[in-house]
Design an enzyme around this catalytic site. Structure first.
Site, PDB file in Angstrom:
ATOM      1  N   SER A   1      -3.918  13.374   3.889  1.00 56.10           N
ATOM      2  CA  SER A   1      -5.278  13.196   3.370  1.00 56.10           C
ATOM      3  C   SER A   1      -6.225  14.049   4.206  1.00 56.10           C
ATOM      4  CB  SER A   1      -5.675  11.717   3.522  1.00 56.10           C
ATOM      5  OG  SER A   1      -7.059  11.543   3.303  1.00 56.10           O
TER       6      SER A   1
ATOM      7  N   TYR B   1      -6.422   3.695   8.111  1.00 57.63           N
ATOM      8  CA  TYR B   1      -6.011   4.773   7.198  1.00 57.63           C
ATOM      9  C   TYR B   1      -6.045   6.123   7.928  1.00 57.63           C
ATOM     10  CZ  TYR B   1      -5.672   7.340   2.757  1.00 57.63           C
ATOM     11  OH  TYR B   1      -5.264   8.158   1.724  1.00 57.63           O
TER      12      TYR B   1
HETATM   13  N1  LIG Z   1      -6.500   9.381  -4.420  1.00 59.66           N
HETATM   14  C1  LIG Z   1      -6.993  10.068  -3.411  1.00 59.66           C
HETATM   15  O1  LIG Z   1      -8.170  10.500  -3.419  1.00 59.66           O
HETATM   16  C2  LIG Z   1      -6.156  10.368  -2.210  1.00 59.66           C
HETATM   17  C3  LIG Z   1      -6.684  11.242  -1.261  1.00 59.66           C
HETATM   18  C4  LIG Z   1      -5.924  11.566  -0.149  1.00 59.66           C
HETATM   19  C5  LIG Z   1      -4.658  11.052   0.001  1.00 59.66           C
HETATM   20  N2  LIG Z   1      -4.146  10.201  -0.936  1.00 59.66           N
HETATM   21  C6  LIG Z   1      -2.805   9.691  -0.714  1.00 59.66           C
HETATM   22  O2  LIG Z   1      -2.004  10.022  -1.825  1.00 59.66           O
HETATM   23  C7  LIG Z   1      -0.963   9.045  -1.971  1.00 59.66           C
HETATM   24  C8  LIG Z   1      -1.004   8.497  -3.392  1.00 59.66           C
HETATM   25  O3  LIG Z   1      -2.242   7.851  -3.587  1.00 59.66           O
HETATM   26  P1  LIG Z   1      -2.862   7.542  -5.021  1.00 59.66           P
HETATM   27  O4  LIG Z   1      -4.262   7.956  -4.967  1.00 59.66           O
HETATM   28  O5  LIG Z   1      -1.974   8.031  -6.090  1.00 59.66           O
HETATM   29  O6  LIG Z   1      -2.878   5.954  -4.935  1.00 59.66           O
HETATM   30  P2  LIG Z   1      -2.311   4.818  -5.905  1.00 59.66           P
HETATM   31  O7  LIG Z   1      -2.613   5.165  -7.312  1.00 59.66           O
HETATM   32  O8  LIG Z   1      -2.815   3.543  -5.352  1.00 59.66           O
HETATM   33  O9  LIG Z   1      -0.731   4.937  -5.698  1.00 59.66           O
HETATM   34  C9  LIG Z   1      -0.136   4.531  -4.499  1.00 59.66           C
HETATM   35  C10 LIG Z   1       1.361   4.603  -4.685  1.00 59.66           C
HETATM   36  O10 LIG Z   1       1.983   4.129  -3.482  1.00 59.66           O
HETATM   37  C11 LIG Z   1       2.962   3.159  -3.854  1.00 59.66           C
HETATM   38  N3  LIG Z   1       3.182   2.191  -2.786  1.00 59.66           N
HETATM   39  C12 LIG Z   1       2.281   1.602  -1.995  1.00 59.66           C
HETATM   40  N4  LIG Z   1       2.874   0.729  -1.158  1.00 59.66           N
HETATM   41  C13 LIG Z   1       4.206   0.791  -1.435  1.00 59.66           C
HETATM   42  C14 LIG Z   1       5.352   0.137  -0.927  1.00 59.66           C
HETATM   43  N5  LIG Z   1       5.285  -0.779   0.064  1.00 59.66           N
HETATM   44  N6  LIG Z   1       6.558   0.433  -1.478  1.00 59.66           N
HETATM   45  C15 LIG Z   1       6.649   1.326  -2.483  1.00 59.66           C
HETATM   46  N7  LIG Z   1       5.614   1.990  -2.994  1.00 59.66           N
HETATM   47  C16 LIG Z   1       4.400   1.720  -2.472  1.00 59.66           C
HETATM   48  C17 LIG Z   1       2.368   2.496  -5.097  1.00 59.66           C
HETATM   49  O11 LIG Z   1       3.371   1.863  -5.836  1.00 59.66           O
HETATM   50  P3  LIG Z   1       3.435   0.259  -6.048  1.00 59.66           P
HETATM   51  O12 LIG Z   1       2.060  -0.310  -5.960  1.00 59.66           O
HETATM   52  O13 LIG Z   1       4.077   0.145  -7.382  1.00 59.66           O
HETATM   53  O14 LIG Z   1       4.312  -0.199  -4.954  1.00 59.66           O
HETATM   54  C18 LIG Z   1       1.834   3.723  -5.836  1.00 59.66           C
HETATM   55  O15 LIG Z   1       2.874   4.363  -6.536  1.00 59.66           O
HETATM   56  C19 LIG Z   1      -1.248   7.990  -0.907  1.00 59.66           C
HETATM   57  O16 LIG Z   1      -0.453   8.249   0.216  1.00 59.66           O
HETATM   58  C20 LIG Z   1      -2.701   8.203  -0.573  1.00 59.66           C
HETATM   59  O17 LIG Z   1      -3.002   7.755   0.724  1.00 59.66           O
HETATM   60  C21 LIG Z   1      -4.878   9.841  -2.029  1.00 59.66           C
END
Ligand SMILES: NC(=O)c1ccc[n+]([C@@H]2O[C@H](COP(=O)([O-])OP(=O)(O)OC[C@H]3O[C@@H](n4cnc5c(N)ncnc54)[C@H](OP(=O)(O)O)[C@@H]3O)[C@@H](O)[C@H]2O)c1
Length: 267
Positions: A157, A170
């Site tokens: 991130s 985070y």
């Molecule tokens: N969206 C942004 O702006 C942003 C920016 C920078 C970085 N990121 C990073 O990008 C990645 C994806 O984020 P996103 O925005 O797509 O968020 P999201 O829609 O909330 O998706 C998060 C994913 O992580 C999985 N997950 C969480 N805890 C888990 C566990 N214990 N076991 C298995 N799977 C788990 C969730 O699956 P389940 O809930 O089904 O378990 C889901 O598939 C994350 O690492 C986040 O920190 C996001």
């Protein structure tokens, strides 16, 4: 295209040839097994879809079902990544039918922003547990079935490099993940395994739905980018194809920020 020869040193990084014309062959993932952890929705699901479109044999996993993408696009398994035994069994199962894992992408993440001045210890610890500890334990499991040339990518991130208010767990986890990638790049280089980070800016997903829905916060985030908009999950696909494929055979220990210019912008 003939394989690129490496005169001396680590021959894991010699580029294998493929049926596609150069330079497209560099991104060809046919015959590669790619495991995407955290693929039930959002960024991970879209990355898995993109990797599959490039020909990869993709297996995604998450705690809940993947409803965003058809099961025709990639194989999907339910698995809690904080349960080391469950993920280990998943890797063994994948390896039993596919022989080995060529790439591992850790995209799972949670966030518990604090409403008060400082995040409580419980939320800090829950964040570290998924975003950093599970990343390492899952990597150790996946590595049992990986041999070079292979690629590991952590989704970090802009928080891995910058301070943001109200979410120290985070930032600490993502900063730790960034350093973990560099440390593992050193430890695994001799085996021909590259380790890099893909660092998104603000991307429209369930994780950021609340700030996107708030017009003030939505606008503030747009103003912090050079490119003047929020990211979409698909904006990250080019970078993951680069990092997973032979296009990045000489790249390890690096961060690619796909953030609309957030980390580059001054005034
Ligand atoms: N969206 C942004 O702006 C942003 C920016 C920078 C970085 N990121 C990073 O990008 C990645 C994806 O984020 P996103 O925005 O797509 O968020 P999201 O829609 O909330 O998706 C998060 C994913 O992580 C999985 N997950 C969480 N805890 C888990 C566990 N214990 N076991 C298995 N799977 C788990 C969730 O699956 P389940 O809930 O089904 O378990 C889901 O598939 C994350 O690492 C986040 O920190 C996001």
């Amino acid at each position: 295209m003939d394989g690129v020869s490496v005169d001396e040193g680590n021959t894991h990084f010699a580029s294998p040839s493929s049926g596609l014309p150069f330079p497209f062959s560099l991104f060809d993932l046919r015959g590669r097994t790619v495991l995407v952890a955290g693929a039930s929705r959002g960024i991970g699901a879209t990355l898995a879809e993109g990797l599959s479109a490039a020909g990869g044999d993709v297996i995604g996993c998450g705690r809940t079902a993947c409803e965003q993408i058809s099961s025709q696009v990639f194989d999907y398994r339910v698995c809690d990544l904080t349960d080391g035994g469950a993920f280990q069994a998943l890797c063994a199962d994948i390896a039993s039918s596919r022989k080995n894992i060529d790439a591992f992408v850790f995209s799972a993440g949670v966030t518990y922003p604090s409403q008060s001045a400082l995040q409580n210890m419980d939320d800090f610890s829950r964040t570290i547990s998924t975003n950093l500890l599970a990343a390492y334990s899952c990597t150790l499991s996946a590595l049992q079935w990986m041999s070079g040339p292979a690629s590991i990518v952590f989704i970090t991130s802009v928080n891995s490099a910058l301070g943001f208010p109200g979410n120290p767990g985070y930032a600490a986890a993502k900063g730790g993940l960034r350093q973990l990638a560099k440390a593992l790049a050193v430890d695994l280089g001799d085996m021909g395994i590259r380790v890099n980070c893909l660092a998104p800016g603000y991307v429209k997903t369930a994780m950021t739905a609340e700030s996107y829905a708030d017009s003030t916060r939505r606008r503030q985030r747009i103003q912090r980018t050079i490119l003047g908009r929020w990211g979409e999950p698909v904006d990250l696909v080019g970078a993951i194809l680069f990092l997973v494929s032979d296009a990045s055979l000489y790249v390890t220990g690096q961060d690619i920020f796909v953030d609309g210019g957030w980390t580059a912008k001054g005034l």
